[in-house]
Design a protein around this motif. Structure first.
Motif, short mmCIF file in Angstrom:
data_model
loop_
_atom_site.label_atom_id
_atom_site.label_comp_id
_atom_site.label_asym_id
_atom_site.label_seq_id
_atom_site.Cartn_x
_atom_site.Cartn_y
_atom_site.Cartn_z
N VAL A 114 0.59 -1.38 -0.15
CA VAL A 114 0.32 -0.19 0.03
C VAL A 114 0.95 1.23 0.10
CG1 VAL A 114 -1.86 1.22 1.26
CG2 VAL A 114 -1.79 -1.21 1.35
N GLY A 115 1.94 1.05 0.68
CA GLY A 115 3.17 2.16 0.98
C GLY A 115 4.02 2.33 -0.70
N TRP A 116 3.72 1.49 -1.12
CA TRP A 116 4.44 1.71 -2.17
C TRP A 116 3.60 2.64 -3.60
CZ3 TRP A 116 6.03 -4.14 -3.71
CH2 TRP A 116 6.94 -4.06 -2.99
N THR A 117 2.02 2.04 -3.56
CA THR A 117 1.14 2.73 -3.96
C THR A 117 1.48 4.04 -3.96
OG1 THR A 117 -0.80 2.63 -2.51
CG2 THR A 117 0.26 0.62 -4.65
N PHE A 118 1.20 4.51 -2.49
CA PHE A 118 0.93 5.65 -2.82
C PHE A 118 2.13 6.50 -2.76
CE2 PHE A 118 -1.04 6.02 2.12
CZ PHE A 118 -2.14 4.99 1.74
N HIS A 119 3.79 5.94 -2.47
CA HIS A 119 4.56 6.08 -3.23
C HIS A 119 5.08 7.19 -4.32
CE1 HIS A 119 9.40 7.53 -3.49
NE2 HIS A 119 9.58 6.41 -4.69
N PHE A 150 8.46 4.60 6.05
CA PHE A 150 7.80 5.68 5.89
C PHE A 150 6.14 5.85 5.76
CE2 PHE A 150 6.04 9.83 4.19
CZ PHE A 150 6.53 10.49 4.98
N TRP A 151 6.33 4.85 4.22
CA TRP A 151 5.04 5.20 3.55
C TRP A 151 4.12 4.29 3.78
CZ3 TRP A 151 3.10 9.03 1.25
CH2 TRP A 151 4.78 9.66 0.50
N VAL A 153 4.44 3.33 7.72
CA VAL A 153 3.40 3.98 8.85
C VAL A 153 2.54 5.12 8.69
CG1 VAL A 153 4.03 6.21 10.80
CG2 VAL A 153 6.14 4.41 9.66
N VAL A 154 2.99 5.43 7.17
CA VAL A 154 1.89 6.96 6.22
C VAL A 154 0.41 5.91 6.04
CG1 VAL A 154 0.77 8.33 4.26
CG2 VAL A 154 2.62 8.74 5.98
N ALA A 155 0.85 4.18 5.72
CA ALA A 155 -0.75 3.50 5.11
C ALA A 155 -1.40 3.19 6.63
CB ALA A 155 -0.03 2.54 3.76
N MET A 156 -0.45 2.73 7.41
CA MET A 156 -1.22 2.16 8.58
C MET A 156 -1.59 3.33 9.48
SD MET A 156 -1.49 -0.83 9.84
CE MET A 156 -0.10 -2.03 9.76
N ILE A 157 -1.29 4.66 9.67
CA ILE A 157 -2.26 5.28 11.09
C ILE A 157 -3.39 6.02 9.36
CG2 ILE A 157 -2.31 7.70 10.62
CD1 ILE A 157 1.07 7.70 11.19
N ALA A 158 -3.18 5.91 8.57
CA ALA A 158 -4.58 6.34 7.80
C ALA A 158 -5.60 5.64 7.97
CB ALA A 158 -4.50 6.00 6.29
N ILE A 159 -5.33 3.99 7.83
CA ILE A 159 -6.57 2.83 8.05
C ILE A 159 -6.74 2.53 9.37
CG2 ILE A 159 -5.83 1.43 5.76
CD1 ILE A 159 -3.97 -0.41 8.02
N ALA A 160 -6.08 3.09 10.67
CA ALA A 160 -6.23 3.03 11.70
C ALA A 160 -7.61 4.13 12.13
CB ALA A 160 -4.93 3.08 12.96
#
Length: 447
Positions: A114-119, A150-151, A153-160
């Motif tokens: 998921v983080g890869w797709t954000f990046h 880093f990404w 962390v961003v993805a996990m914060i978003a879904i939580a």
């Protein structure tokens, strides 16, 4: 936030009828059909494999999907407790716990992708994705750096954050906003792809079947993907079933979810294959197709930065809607098991999952010591969950709903004709096929 379970630990949160279907579709239209489906279709001959996938979806996917929903709604509990509340013994408690462990493990590596797709969404829109012609080196350089953490962390914060908001205010609203956006992006990118020069060859590859290319192995791959694409065996639909109104027709919901998954796979194919054929890219590039081969195609396309950016945004939306569904399973378990509030459950489980998943991301390059045999830790968790735990859970679900649970038939609300077909598929077709998939994917059965 206050605990949303009653004193019997039964969920009191509930989806609306439309919200449930959209949330279930959101769980299925993840990276599986946009990332995995195109390359396994390319590796197995195209259109003939797609038709085989549809057959497997109907014969196995939908019957097991209905069984999961029925177990969840009747049990009105987390995936860990639903079996025992419907009459299963201690061994079924173990199966229920596996239904919680499996999505936890899946999320630990899935959130990395998921983080890869954000990046890549940001890379594409900024133009930096196309500043080089070495897309393989660019991808390898990224996944072997600290940026994926880093990404992650961003993805996990978003879904939580979404899960902490609740079932109706979080999961349902999230899907009601993102799924229409995703549908619009799908149609836009499909139109762009099928109008590219040379796109007709890709369309023919995907829609004109040649059954001579199929093998027994193709059938098992199609069956496994039909199961995976519907998010079966992960406890998601069982957990969501606990939030479904007793008056909602489960048969209709099952068909709607299956159609949504199928349409998504169809459009994904009509995006990927016309694009790859138009730019001379082999359709069997494998898992790296999305992050390496497709950027090369977008770089040669007029307004490629725009369509490339939109594609990765689409991929990110698909990924995060599934990730939200996956996290809800262990969160529901934590609420039920320890009486925690939804907020505490969401953030605690997310933190533990992130901590467990960090070494998986690092194993892709920064910490080469995290390689066992020929697989990284990331690859091992992917292998164990996709090839052993998911088909095993699918097999157990068919056995429980088909033979152990006495009230399974009446819980579905099906008419007599459809009920007979469902029981036939659940008791005699699905278990045999799921056992074959388990033996194949675990390496016991080979061709």
């Amino acid at each position: 936030m206050a605990n949303t379970s009653n004193r019997n630990n039964r969920p009191t949160e509930q989806f609306s009828r439309l919200g449930f279907i959209m949330a279930a579709i959101g769980s299925s239209v993840g990276l599986g059909n946009m990332w995995k489906f195109p390359y396994i279709t390319g590796e197995n001959g195209g259109a003939a494999f797609f038709l085989l996938f549809i057959v497997c979806l109907v014969l196995v996917g939908l019957p097991v999907l209905l069984a999961e929903l029925a177990i969840g709604r009747s049990g009105r509990a987390s995936a860990a407790s639903a079996f025992t509340r419907l009459g299963g013994g201690p061994l079924w408690r173990g199966a229920g716990l596996l239904q919680v462990l499996t999505p936890f493990l899946i999320l630990s590596f899935y959130i990395i992708v998921v983080g890869w797709t954000f990046h890549y969404s940001i890379l594409a829109f900024s133009g930096r994705l196309f500043a080089t012609s070495d897309f393989g080196g660019q991808f390898d350089g990224f996944i072997t750096s600290y940026w994926p953490i880093f990404w992650q962390v961003v993805a996990m914060i978003a879904i939580a954050w979404v899960i902490a908001k609740g079932v109706s205010s979080g999961i349902e609203k999230f899907n009601k906003v993102l799924l229409p956006i995703m549908a619009g992006l799908l149609v836009l990118l499909m139109v762009r792809s099928i109008t590219l020069p040379g796109a007709s060859e890709g369309i023919a590859f995907f829609l004109r079947p040649d059954f001579s290319v199929l093998t027994p192995e193709s059938a098992l791959v199609a069956l496994g993907h039909a199961f995976f694409s519907l998010s079966l065996g992960m406890g998601i639909l069982m957990t969501y079933g606990a939030y479904v109104d007793q008056r909602q027709p489960l048969g209709t919901a099952t068909v709607a979810i299956g159609i949504g998954d199928l349409i998504y796979a169809l459009i994904a194919g009509l995006i990927i294959f016309p694009t790859t054929f138009s730019f001379g890219i082999a359709p069997d590039e494998g898992p790296r197709l999305v992050f390496i081969a497709l950027p090369a195609a977008f770089s040669a396309m007029p307004l490629g930065w725009l369509f490339g950016g939109l594609f990765f945004v689409l991929l990110a939306i698909a990924a995060i809607t599934s990730a939200v569904s996956i996290l809800e399973v262990p969160v529901a378990f934590a609420k039920e098991q320890w009486g925690w509030s939804r907020t505490r459950s969401a953030w605690t489980v997310a933190a533990i999952c992130f901590a467990f998943g960090m070494p998986l991301g690092l194993s892709n390059g920064i910490m080469p010591g995290l390689v066992i045999g020929e697989r990284t830790l990331f690859d091992w968790i992917d292998f164990i969950t996709a090839n052993i735990l998911l088909p095993l859970m699918g097999l157990l679900i068919t056995i429980f709903a088909g033979f152990r649970w006495k009230a399974a038939a009446e819980s579905t609300g099906l008419s007599q004709g459809w009920l007979r077909l469902w029981l036939l598929a659940l008791r005699y077709v699905a278990p045999i096929l799921m056992l074959l998939v388990l033996l194949y994917t675990s390496g016991v059965l080979a061709f």
